[in-house]
Design a protein around this motif. Sequence first.
Motif, mmCIF file in Angstrom:
data_model
loop_
_atom_site.group_PDB
_atom_site.id
_atom_site.type_symbol
_atom_site.label_atom_id
_atom_site.label_comp_id
_atom_site.label_asym_id
_atom_site.label_seq_id
_atom_site.Cartn_x
_atom_site.Cartn_y
_atom_site.Cartn_z
ATOM 1 N N THR A 153 0.793 -1.228 0.000
ATOM 2 C CA THR A 153 0.000 0.000 0.000
ATOM 3 C C THR A 153 0.827 1.280 0.000
ATOM 4 O O THR A 153 0.292 2.356 -0.273
ATOM 5 C CB THR A 153 -0.933 0.020 1.219
ATOM 6 N N ALA A 154 2.116 1.185 0.346
ATOM 7 C CA ALA A 154 2.936 2.399 0.406
ATOM 8 C C ALA A 154 4.407 2.003 0.442
ATOM 9 O O ALA A 154 4.754 0.814 0.547
ATOM 10 C CB ALA A 154 2.581 3.247 1.632
ATOM 11 N N HIS A 155 5.267 2.999 0.355
ATOM 12 C CA HIS A 155 6.705 2.765 0.480
ATOM 13 C C HIS A 155 7.343 3.992 1.115
ATOM 14 O O HIS A 155 6.774 5.076 1.111
ATOM 15 C CB HIS A 155 7.331 2.479 -0.886
ATOM 16 N N LYS A 156 8.540 3.808 1.642
ATOM 17 C CA LYS A 156 9.223 4.927 2.281
ATOM 18 C C LYS A 156 10.709 4.608 2.432
ATOM 19 O O LYS A 156 11.079 3.487 2.788
ATOM 20 C CB LYS A 156 8.617 5.189 3.666
ATOM 21 N N TRP A 157 11.555 5.612 2.110
ATOM 22 C CA TRP A 157 12.984 5.496 2.391
ATOM 23 C C TRP A 157 13.186 5.878 3.858
ATOM 24 O O TRP A 157 12.822 6.970 4.278
ATOM 25 C CB TRP A 157 13.793 6.411 1.483
ATOM 26 N N CYS A 158 13.766 4.970 4.629
ATOM 27 C CA CYS A 158 13.831 5.164 6.080
ATOM 28 C C CYS A 158 15.257 5.056 6.621
ATOM 29 O O CYS A 158 16.005 4.127 6.269
ATOM 30 C CB CYS A 158 12.990 4.102 6.794
ATOM 31 N N GLY A 159 15.604 6.008 7.481
ATOM 32 C CA GLY A 159 16.805 5.893 8.285
ATOM 33 C C GLY A 159 16.467 5.194 9.588
ATOM 34 O O GLY A 159 15.310 4.836 9.833
#
Length: 347
Positions: A299-305
């Motif tokens: 449903t979504a994506h995100k670049w995460c630290g």
Amino acid sequence: MTFSATTVLVLTLIAALVTAVGLWAYSTANRLDRLHVRSDQSWQALDAALARRAVVARSVAMAVAGPVSDPILAEQARRLSGLADRAERAGRTERETVENQLSTALSAVDIGTLRPQLVAELADAEARVLIARRFHNDAVRDTLALRTRRPVRILHLGGTAPLPSYFEITERATPAAATGLAVDSIRTSARVVLLDEQDRTLLMRGNDPKTPEVSFWFTVGGGVEPGESLRTAAVRELYEETGYRADPAALRGPMWRRVAVFPFDGELIRSEELFFGLRVHGFEPSAAYRTAIERHYITAHKWCGAADIVALDQLGETVYPYDLDELLPQAIEVVSGNADFEVRSIR
């Protein structure tokens, strides 16, 4: 003495052809050298994994013998210990036979009578052997595919290096890492920890179709299909889920191994997950190449630290694998080439 234009052209073409063949032979010889190095290193890794399994097998033999004098168990323990000793001393030519005998003997052990910690050690040792064997055979396959080509043989580009050989070993029918749960599906998965220029990793948000109200985050990847290598499966899943085309040779690892049992779409799945690392330039993932089921549950994506991952956990949206924020520094070291990677068990 003068040359006609035709003669000059012919000589030029011959020189170009000789140069092209020379460049091809040089690059092919270098590639063969790298493949042989890869085969040698994969065998060393497999040899180390087999040695570790022999040590664990000896511990299992001691546990099987136990304090109670049972002639049948005593004989089983004696055979197991003897095979572990033989496996450690066996030469390359007989190693495969002895290791398969040890696999058979380990499969005959009732793991339900062992301490949970010993079962876990045995499961980990067996998994490392199977992973190392898989990568060794992949390296052998690639080396033989190039080494046995006719032009390579005619020009002796392989030199005097011996041909590498496959190593086949029996997998136990009932894994030592069995959970005691009746699972509907058992699979191997290849996952990729993508890292951009800011050392952020790409996470996908999804849910079980049966419980759409509960969301979780996970790294890119999925199940290995029949006939696929781990690397091939990893780049295929990466392309399907994000639209990014990666070179299988660019993947670093596997660096982590995780065994997970989880419900999905009405089935209980046991998955052995192997994680690779890959450095990329940040990009916007595309959903155009996802399968029907992926379009449904991603449903979504995100670049995460690391801080972003902690924040997601605090919001009640679980991130898999667990403790990914603490694991990121290791992934960064691996993809940067600053650390030798050894498959590490995570949860």
